[in-house]
Structure formats: C-alpha cells, structure tokens
Design a protein around this motif. Sequence first.
Motif, PDB file in Angstrom:
ATOM      1  N   ASP A  49       0.813  -1.224   0.000  1.00 33.19           N
ATOM      2  CA  ASP A  49       0.000   0.000   0.000  1.00 33.19           C
ATOM      3  C   ASP A  49       0.843   1.270   0.000  1.00 33.19           C
ATOM      4  O   ASP A  49       0.496   2.253  -0.629  1.00 33.19           O
ATOM      5  CB  ASP A  49      -0.909   0.023   1.237  1.00 33.19           C
ATOM      6  N   ARG A  50       1.946   1.247   0.750  1.00 37.20           N
ATOM      7  CA  ARG A  50       2.730   2.480   0.890  1.00 37.20           C
ATOM      8  C   ARG A  50       3.926   2.521  -0.058  1.00 37.20           C
ATOM      9  O   ARG A  50       4.849   3.306   0.164  1.00 37.20           O
ATOM     10  CB  ARG A  50       3.186   2.637   2.330  1.00 37.20           C
ATOM     11  N   LYS A 125       3.207   4.011  -7.919  1.00 36.41           N
ATOM     12  CA  LYS A 125       3.339   2.660  -7.366  1.00 36.41           C
ATOM     13  C   LYS A 125       3.968   1.751  -8.411  1.00 36.41           C
ATOM     14  O   LYS A 125       3.357   0.767  -8.832  1.00 36.41           O
ATOM     15  CB  LYS A 125       1.955   2.131  -7.001  1.00 36.41           C
ATOM     16  N   SER A 154       1.016   6.819  -5.893  1.00 40.12           N
ATOM     17  CA  SER A 154       1.147   6.433  -4.483  1.00 40.12           C
ATOM     18  C   SER A 154       0.164   7.269  -3.659  1.00 40.12           C
ATOM     19  O   SER A 154      -0.307   8.312  -4.101  1.00 40.12           O
ATOM     20  CB  SER A 154       2.585   6.709  -4.047  1.00 40.12           C
ATOM     21  N   TRP A 155      -0.147   6.817  -2.447  1.00 37.62           N
ATOM     22  CA  TRP A 155      -1.100   7.549  -1.596  1.00 37.62           C
ATOM     23  C   TRP A 155      -0.525   8.903  -1.155  1.00 37.62           C
ATOM     24  O   TRP A 155      -1.276   9.807  -0.817  1.00 37.62           O
ATOM     25  CB  TRP A 155      -1.427   6.716  -0.349  1.00 37.62           C
TER      26      TRP A 155
END
Length: 193
Positions: A49-50, A125, A154-155
């Motif tokens: 996720d990160r 990502k 990416s977040w």
Amino acid sequence: MARRIGQSFWRDFFQLCGAVGRAMKVTLLNLIRRPVTVHYPDKTRAYPDRYRGLLALTYDKETGEENCIGCRLCEYICPPQVIKVEMLKAEKRNYAKVFTLELYACEFCELCVQVCPTDAIIMMKSFDMSTADRRELLLDKDRLHQIGLMFEPSWATGNLLRDMQTPPKAPARHEAEPAKAAEAGAKPGGKAE
Ligand code: SF4
Ligand code: SF4
C-alpha cells in the motif's frame, strides 16, 4: 599407530557422508517446493500500500491543467540536485517552462514531493522503467506527465504528508476553560460549576 589412523579415517568419512546427506536433503526439498519468484514482467506482484517509486508530474483532475506552478521548491530541496525547473510567468498563474529530472541519479528520498505546494510532483506505485540506455532516464516535462498517466499514484502527496507531520493545535482559550472546569468537576472533591 595404524589402528589410530584407520579410526580417524572412518570418523572423517562418516562425517563427510553425513554432510553430503544433509546438503542433498536441502536440494531435494527445494526441488519439490513451490517457487517464490514470479515470471516478471509477464507476472507482477501487487505493490504494498505504501510503495513509492517512480516520480511523475500531475494534471489537475477538474481543469486538466498542469499542476506545476514552476516555483522551484523541489529543485532547491533535492539533495543530489537532479531537478531543473524554469518558471514561465503568466497572467493568472505560473507554469514550468522547463522541467527535467535525472532519474538515474535520484535518491528517491521524496523530499521534492513533500515540499510541493500543489501536489504537482508525486511518486507512483511502480519501478517499471528499466533500460540499458541511461539517456532514457533523463525525464523532461512531457515524459514526467506521461508517467503520471501510465501508473497508479502512491497515496502520498505533499499536502497529505505535511498534514500528517503538523503537530495538533492547542485548543483556543475559550474552548479550553469549559473543558478544564468539567475535568475539575469530575475529580473526587473537585468543584463542579
Ligand atoms: S526523490 Fe529526492 S533525490 Fe529524487 S528528485 Fe526528489 S528530492 Fe531529488
Ligand atoms: S513540482 Fe511542485 S515544487 Fe516543483 S516547481 Fe512544480 S509546483 Fe514547484
């Protein structure tokens, strides 16, 4: 004497056989074990996720305009100085006339993302840009925008990261007083007002 030599020979021989046996056991176990590798690039693994990888420039989703205002903050903060920006001044807002990033020398420290006031530079990502030609990693503005459209972002954006790092504000005095009074009232022997 000859007997002692014979004993040591057989002891070494059995130790050697034991070591070969243990090594062969590991080999045989790995022969039947499922592989942990994947056939990249035909198959890819899901990124965590990160995950933060390639750098890219973004467009405003509503207006379709470039988000970069050419402020050069990313250029100033970049430790290996791989970003070069030239500002183009315009009537309503400024733009980046030139924006280049030498990805082959980037440290992926994310500082450029953290300082960007307009979330114009972000990380994606993906790391999927291997090449044998170093010149392909000198990214100009168009290529950086293209990367921004090719991969999942990416977040983390500059504004999100700054919000996370900002310490919580102390409550204003008029908010703090009733809270203190309620706290004192709740304590045994405290005076409720
Ligand atoms: S990630 Fe770090 S090294 Fe790479 S361009 Fe941004 S500031 Fe420079
Ligand atoms: S990417 Fe962000 S920090 Fe860099 S010049 Fe553009 S607006 Fe400024």
